[in-house]
Design a protein around this motif. Structure first.
Motif, short mmCIF file in Angstrom:
data_model
loop_
_atom_site.label_atom_id
_atom_site.label_comp_id
_atom_site.label_asym_id
_atom_site.label_seq_id
_atom_site.Cartn_x
_atom_site.Cartn_y
_atom_site.Cartn_z
N ASP A 60 72.53 21.62 42.85
CA ASP A 60 72.55 20.40 42.04
C ASP A 60 72.23 20.68 40.58
O ASP A 60 72.73 20.01 39.68
CB ASP A 60 71.56 19.38 42.60
CG ASP A 60 70.12 19.88 42.55
OD1 ASP A 60 69.82 20.85 43.28
OD2 ASP A 60 69.31 19.32 41.80
N HIS A 61 71.39 21.70 40.31
CA HIS A 61 71.05 22.02 38.92
C HIS A 61 72.26 22.54 38.16
O HIS A 61 72.35 22.40 36.94
CB HIS A 61 69.92 23.04 38.88
CG HIS A 61 69.44 23.36 37.49
ND1 HIS A 61 68.80 22.43 36.70
CD2 HIS A 61 69.53 24.49 36.75
CE1 HIS A 61 68.50 22.99 35.53
NE2 HIS A 61 68.94 24.23 35.53
N PRO A 84 62.86 26.26 34.66
CA PRO A 84 63.91 25.75 35.55
C PRO A 84 64.97 24.91 34.85
O PRO A 84 65.96 24.53 35.47
CB PRO A 84 63.12 24.89 36.56
CG PRO A 84 61.71 25.37 36.48
CD PRO A 84 61.52 25.76 35.06
N SER A 85 64.77 24.61 33.56
CA SER A 85 65.81 23.87 32.83
C SER A 85 66.92 24.79 32.34
O SER A 85 67.95 24.33 31.85
CB SER A 85 65.20 23.11 31.65
OG SER A 85 64.74 24.01 30.66
N THR A 107 61.64 16.03 35.47
CA THR A 107 61.83 16.46 36.86
C THR A 107 62.52 17.82 36.95
O THR A 107 62.92 18.25 38.03
CB THR A 107 62.68 15.42 37.63
OG1 THR A 107 63.91 15.22 36.92
CG2 THR A 107 61.94 14.10 37.73
N ASP A 108 62.68 18.49 35.79
CA ASP A 108 63.35 19.81 35.78
C ASP A 108 62.38 20.97 35.97
O ASP A 108 62.79 22.09 36.27
CB ASP A 108 64.09 20.01 34.45
CG ASP A 108 65.28 19.09 34.31
OD1 ASP A 108 65.85 18.72 35.36
OD2 ASP A 108 65.63 18.72 33.18
N PRO A 168 61.13 22.82 41.12
CA PRO A 168 62.30 22.63 41.98
C PRO A 168 62.18 21.45 42.94
O PRO A 168 63.17 20.77 43.22
CB PRO A 168 62.39 23.96 42.76
CG PRO A 168 61.71 24.95 41.87
CD PRO A 168 60.63 24.20 41.17
N HIS A 207 61.07 18.66 42.43
CA HIS A 207 61.29 17.38 41.74
C HIS A 207 62.74 17.18 41.31
O HIS A 207 63.09 16.11 40.81
CB HIS A 207 60.41 17.28 40.49
CG HIS A 207 58.94 17.36 40.78
ND1 HIS A 207 58.02 17.84 39.88
CD2 HIS A 207 58.23 17.01 41.89
CE1 HIS A 207 56.81 17.80 40.41
NE2 HIS A 207 56.91 17.30 41.64
N HIS A 208 63.59 18.21 41.47
CA HIS A 208 64.95 18.16 40.92
C HIS A 208 65.74 16.95 41.40
O HIS A 208 66.48 16.34 40.65
CB HIS A 208 65.71 19.45 41.27
CG HIS A 208 65.28 20.62 40.44
ND1 HIS A 208 65.78 21.90 40.61
CD2 HIS A 208 64.36 20.71 39.44
CE1 HIS A 208 65.20 22.71 39.75
NE2 HIS A 208 64.33 22.02 39.03
N GLN A 209 65.61 16.63 42.66
CA GLN A 209 66.40 15.55 43.24
C GLN A 209 65.76 14.17 43.05
O GLN A 209 66.32 13.16 43.44
CB GLN A 209 66.58 15.79 44.76
CG GLN A 209 67.32 17.08 45.10
CD GLN A 209 68.82 16.93 44.95
OE1 GLN A 209 69.29 15.89 44.52
NE2 GLN A 209 69.57 17.96 45.30
#
Length: 1045
Positions: A155-156, A204-205, A655-656, A659, A661-663
């Motif tokens: 998804d990222h 993670p961004s 939320t980035d 991981p 929190h990504h969704q």
């Protein structure tokens, strides 16, 4: 007698009465009398009815009342624009620094890995080839270099199938996959996999990270499958991407000399033109160039640029490419004349202070030279050799190769021979390695950032283009050098590492709620080109999107075009901090409407980058912000309502970072943050506090809408379909009065309808337009479709909610409804049948064939007409004479919104075979837009036509942006042409075109320059061994080389 007198009197009276009536009939026949009082009655009746419906179903009065109840509990503050822009710049600086550090770690890992590696010409190594992975032969076995490579949607990475554990390698089609240089490079660069993954864990961004090798291969993380085009070709070569060239070399001034003597006819001239085009591909926005063709005379490819250089931006390069096609071969080649001209241009241009003030080079493209022209080089270039000489021998013959080799080697350049079209790309690339030597020897790892662009050649861009549109990005890149001692003086560039930063990532650092309804932030490069700006988006033409190629090299002056003197642009280019104000005209609703306002601009530089940041705040309500205060318990309770949603592209919580929190949706993240269940969540405390306040204040409207929906007698014909609300914090509420499947406009308030929802860079269209209306009034419109055949059949109405009753009051929310067009029109026709007379007999009616009745909005678009097909059209196209009169009388104003973008609309395709041929001409395009004058409530007029007078009445509909127009239909005014909204393309004559090409906007040079280094080994010049030129000619430059090093 009296009786006879009376008879005579009545007889005379009858004659006069008859004559008078005959004259009156003639006048009426030529000028239809439309009573203003009747039109006023119709307008008042319709205005009262439609406002009653809009106010009732939107709940506007209830919401206004609720905000008033909290008036004493809120504080209003004026936004300090300078403080705001400095704070945003600091936030962006930190974000950019994180990206730069990730790239720096890749540089260190790559240089260490190469230092430990010993080249092995016989090395056999099975690597993951991005084209061949997961490919099998007819027997089901994996192909060589095509082992199994696990790909999973992520998804990222926009749900593309990728491998987040490994990178893979793309090799250009024209290169051998197992060439020893490539195999060795791929082998030692495998060590980057660990750093790619570590970088992604730390930040993670991050998205795509990569290493572009000087040998031509491209290592990309995460690994992704590459697909050849329909011809089986992958044209992508990382070495001619802008980020690679900027990182590998310093800015340069270049004169390209092309031999067009008779011996260059046929294939040789074709190869020469392709070589020039490939050289142009390697030039960037910090470079300057010109192209001169020569035989016995000099022929500037662009005659108007005689004796100067121009910036190598996209427009100029494409302009020169078009002119290359006009070259033809004849006569005798007089290279001495061309060399003298080239040296003079470089010297003169350098003294103007306009160019790169760094590296200089002459590129010579010829099929041979009869002399070495050492006297010319001695005159202009020795002993310092500040101008490098790159020579390209075209054709297979090598009779005059030695002279060309000598010129290159004697002037710190490079010689190469190009025999076929297939040889062009690889041979042109050699000069970049030479220009990179001083930077490599200096070991200066300059960080470079590109302006915003779209690289449509990358596989991830191609896969996203079909369903999401191409992604706008900037790239941060750094060069990778060889640290091996024996190669130090050779200055060997190993390649460039980089990572992409999507522009939407930058927008997350910008708190939209702080900028107001029309406010926005933007950033530009040292060249004045846009990094991010809300106007950097597709334009619309005939229902289709037009995209500027790559969106790259879009100057700030193209979108902030009212700044005619470039005051704002130049201050930002020069990294100043300050303020600037001007009246602006912002187009909305797919470019068909314009909002006129005054903006205050605040700007400062972003340290550690070549960028400057600006913030635009609109005067009035846009300069004020208010803070409310409710308890967390109250706010959480009211956030739980199912009709509440938040702006997807706003960053309430980050939320980035983690991981897990990504969704997570923003609304869920806020709830977890407030309840303390996710202590790792980083959230905007101030924004969340205001969201809670808006949730509490707007909560009662849900019960209000529900009661309306449950009342069967209300809205029985289901004319009103949707009610909606939005607040300054991006909070939305929606209520359907019909079932979802019964909605006339299925896309409204969904992600498909970008202009009508909260986005990262703008408020919804209905919110922005309502904010410019008089408080308490509604703005009505028919949504435009980009598809010309798809006429809209709904009407949207919205109104703004202000906290206070003065101009300094912030607009806190907007509410509205969407209703069926047929329902709306029925209300209009009912109102237009009302009569002022007591007996109910009407002197005039919209049903009469003698008149035409219209309902138009403040931008001149028709909402109601007796001919339904005219709905949505511009009024001037239907009633040109009346619109022309309204413009003359000042009832409407015509604005020209300028775009300097015409003739630039084609995709950016790297492969020359795929390049779309299209003439590029400098021009401006002006798009007409119309706005009614607010102070005019009613107007009557007569228009002199060919043989009659056409009368009309225009009457404002109370509490709206609408006007009723009643027009005499019996007088034909065909001689007066329609007024259209067609764009006006302003073409320039040759002298003006030339002036525009010559004019150079202010730009700021990159801070670092590595043009020369005393330790540089200039003998690596593509053919120093085996020289057969005269010994005396060889000896002179070699001695000079010894003394000048």
């Amino acid at each position: 007698m009296i009786l006879n007198l009376l008879r005579a009197f009545w007889g005379v009276f009858f004659i006069f009465w008859t004559a008078f009536n005959t004259a009156l009939v003639d006048v009426v026949g030529s000028e239809q009398q439309i009573p203003l009082s009747v039109v006023k009655l119709w307008a008042s009746a319709f205005g009262g009815e439609i406002k009653s419906i809009a106010a009732k179903y939107s709940g506007s009065q209830l919401l206004q009342k609720k905000y008033k109840e909290y008036e004493k509990d809120v504080s209003i503050e004026e936004i300090d624009g300078l403080q705001l822009v400095k704070k945003l710049a600091k936030s962006m600086e930190e974000m950019f620094h994180k990206k730069s550090e990730a790239v720096r770690r890749l540089v260190e890992a790559a240089e260490d890995a190469h230092l430990k590696h010993e080249f092995d010409a016989d090395l056999q190594y099975e690597y993951f080839n991005a084209v061949l992975i997961n490919e099998r032969d007819e027997e089901g076995n994996f192909l060589e270099l095509g082992k199994e490579f696990i790909l999973m949607p992520n998804d990222h990475f926009n749900n593309l199938p990728v491998n987040i554990s490994l990178s893979d390698v793309q090799v250009p089609t024209n290169m051998y996959n197992k060439d020893p240089a490539i195999v060795n490079g791929v082998f030692w660069s495998e060590s980057l996999n660990k750093v790619f993954v570590d970088n992604f864990d730390r930040d993670p961004s991050l998205i795509w990270q990569y290493f572009g090798s000087a040998k031509g291969f491209f290592r990309q993380y995460p690994g992704i499958k590459w697909e050849p085009d329909e011809n089986g070709v992958i044209a992508f070569d990382c070495r001619n991407r802008k980020w690679y060239i900027q990182a590998a070399t310093s800015p340069k001034d270049v004169v390209i000399l092309v031999d067009v003597s008779g011996s260059m006819k046929g294939l040789r001239l074709t190869i020469a033109k392709q070589t020039v085009s490939s050289i142009l591909d390697t030039l960037g926005d910090d470079d300057f160039f010109n192209i001169i063709a020569y035989n016995e005379e000099l022929h500037y490819v662009e005659p108007c640029l005689n004796g100067t250089l121009v910036q190598a931006d996209r427009a100029n390069k494409e302009h020169f490419r078009e002119h290359l096609n006009k070259l033809f071969a004849k006569g005798i080649g007089m290279l001495d004349i061309a060399l003298n001209e080239a040296f003079n241009i470089l010297s003169d241009f350098n003294h103007t202070g306009q160019g790169s003030i760094c590296s200089q080079a002459i590129m010579l493209i010829t099929d041979g030279a009869v002399d070495t022209y050492d006297t010319i080089f001695a005159k202009y270039n020795w002993p310092d050799r500040k101008v490098r000489m790159f020579t390209y021998l075209i054709g297979r013959e090598a009779a005059f190769a030695d002279n060309l080799k000598w010129m290159a080697c004697a002037n710190k350049g490079f010689f190469t021979q190009i025999s076929t079209l297939a040889d062009v790309q690889e041979n042109v690339m050699e000069y970049l390695h030479v220009l990179s030597r001083p930077k490599v020897i200096d070991q200066e790892h300059d960080v470079v950032w590109t302006e915003a662009y779209i690289d449509s050649t990358l596989p991830q861009a191609q896969k996203l283009a079909d369903d999401q549109g191409l992604v706008l990005m900037t790239t941060v890149a750094m060069p990778v050098f060889s640290k091996q001692n024996e190669t130090r003086s050779k200055g060997i560039l190993l390649g460039v590492v980089g990572t992409d930063v999507p522009v939407k990532e930058l927008l997350k650092a910008i708190p939209k709620y702080k900028l107001g309804i029309h406010g926005y932030a933007f950033a530009i490069t040292n060249n004045g080109y846009i990094l991010t700006h809300p106007e950097l988006r597709p334009l619309y033409e005939e229902g289709k999107k037009r995209r500027k190629p790559n969106y790259s090299s879009v100057d700030l002056s193209e979108v902030e075009w009212e700044d005619r003197d470039d005051v704002l642009r130049n201050a930002m280019v020069n990294r100043k901090t300050g303020k600037f104000s001007m009246e602006v005209k912002k187009t909305v609703d797919k470019g068909k409407r314009v909002l006129v306002m005054t903006n205050d601009y605040y700007y400062t530089d972003i340290r550690g980058t070549p960028f400057s940041l600006g913030v635009a705040l609109s005067r009035g309500h846009g300069k004020y912000f208010f803070r409310g205060n409710v308890t967390i318990e109250e706010g959480l309770h009211d956030l739980e309502h199912p009709d509440v949603s938040l702006a997807d592209e706003w960053s309430y919580c980050n939320t980035d970072v983690h991981p897990e929190h990504h969704q997570m949706a923003q609304l869920d993240a806020i709830k977890l943050y407030l309840t303390g269940k996710e202590p790792l969540l980083q959230c905007d405390k101030e924004l969340i506090q205001e969201v809670l306040f808006d949730a509490v204040v707007s909560a009662p409207i849900e019960a209000y809408w529900t009661s309306l929906a449950l009342n069967k007698s209300e809205n029985s014909d289901k004319g009103v379909e949707v009610a909606f609300l939005g607040t300054r914090t991006g909070l939305s509420r929606i209520n359907l009065f019909v079932g979802p499947e019964q909605l006339t406009n299925q896309d409204f308030l969904t992600a498909e309808d970008k202009e009508n929802i909260f986005n990262a860079d703008h408020f919804p269209l209905w919110y922005r337009r309502a904010a410019e209306q008089i408080p308490g009034s509604f703005v009505y419109s028919i949504p435009f479709s980009t598809e010309t055949a798809n006429k809209s059949n709904v009407v949207t109405a919205s109104t703004a909610i202000q906290l206070l009753d003065d101009r300094k009051s912030p607009v806190v929310a907007a509410v509205g409804i969407q209703m069926k067009l047929e329902f709306f029109q029925r209300k209009f026709w009912t109102a237009s049948r009302q009569c002022p007379s007591l007996d109910g007999r009407c002197s005039i009616s919209c049903d009469d064939e003698a008149i035409n009745c219209y309902l138009i909005d403040n931008n001149g678009f028709i909402l109601v007409s007796e001919d339904y097909r005219q709905t949505g059209n511009f009024f001037g196209e239907i009633e040109g004479a009346v619109m022309n009169k309204l413009l003359t009388m000042g009832s409407f104003k015509r604005f020209l919104v300028e775009f300097n973008l015409c003739s630039w609309w084609h995709s950016d395709l790297t492969a020359k075979a795929q390049r779309l041929k299209q003439t590029l001409e400098p021009c401006d395009t002006e798009y007409p837009a119309f706005v009614s004058e607010r102070t005019i409530k009613e107007t009557t007029g007569n228009i002199a036509c060919d043989d009659c007078f056409k009368s009309f009445v225009i009457q404002q509909i109370p509490s709206s942006n609408l006007f009723m127009v009643v027009v005499d239909n019996e007088c034909n005014c065909e001689s007066i042409l329609p007024i259209t909204m067609e764009p006006i393309e302003i073409r320039y004559n040759e002298s003006l075109k030339c002036e525009r090409l010559k004019s150079q906007k202010i730009r700021r040079r990159p801070e670092s320059c590595h043009g020369f280094h005393p330790e540089e080994n200039a003998r690596e010049c593509g053919g120093v061994l085996g020289l057969s030129a005269k010994p005396t000619l060889v000896l002179l430059p070699l001695l000079l080389a010894i003394f000048s090093r």
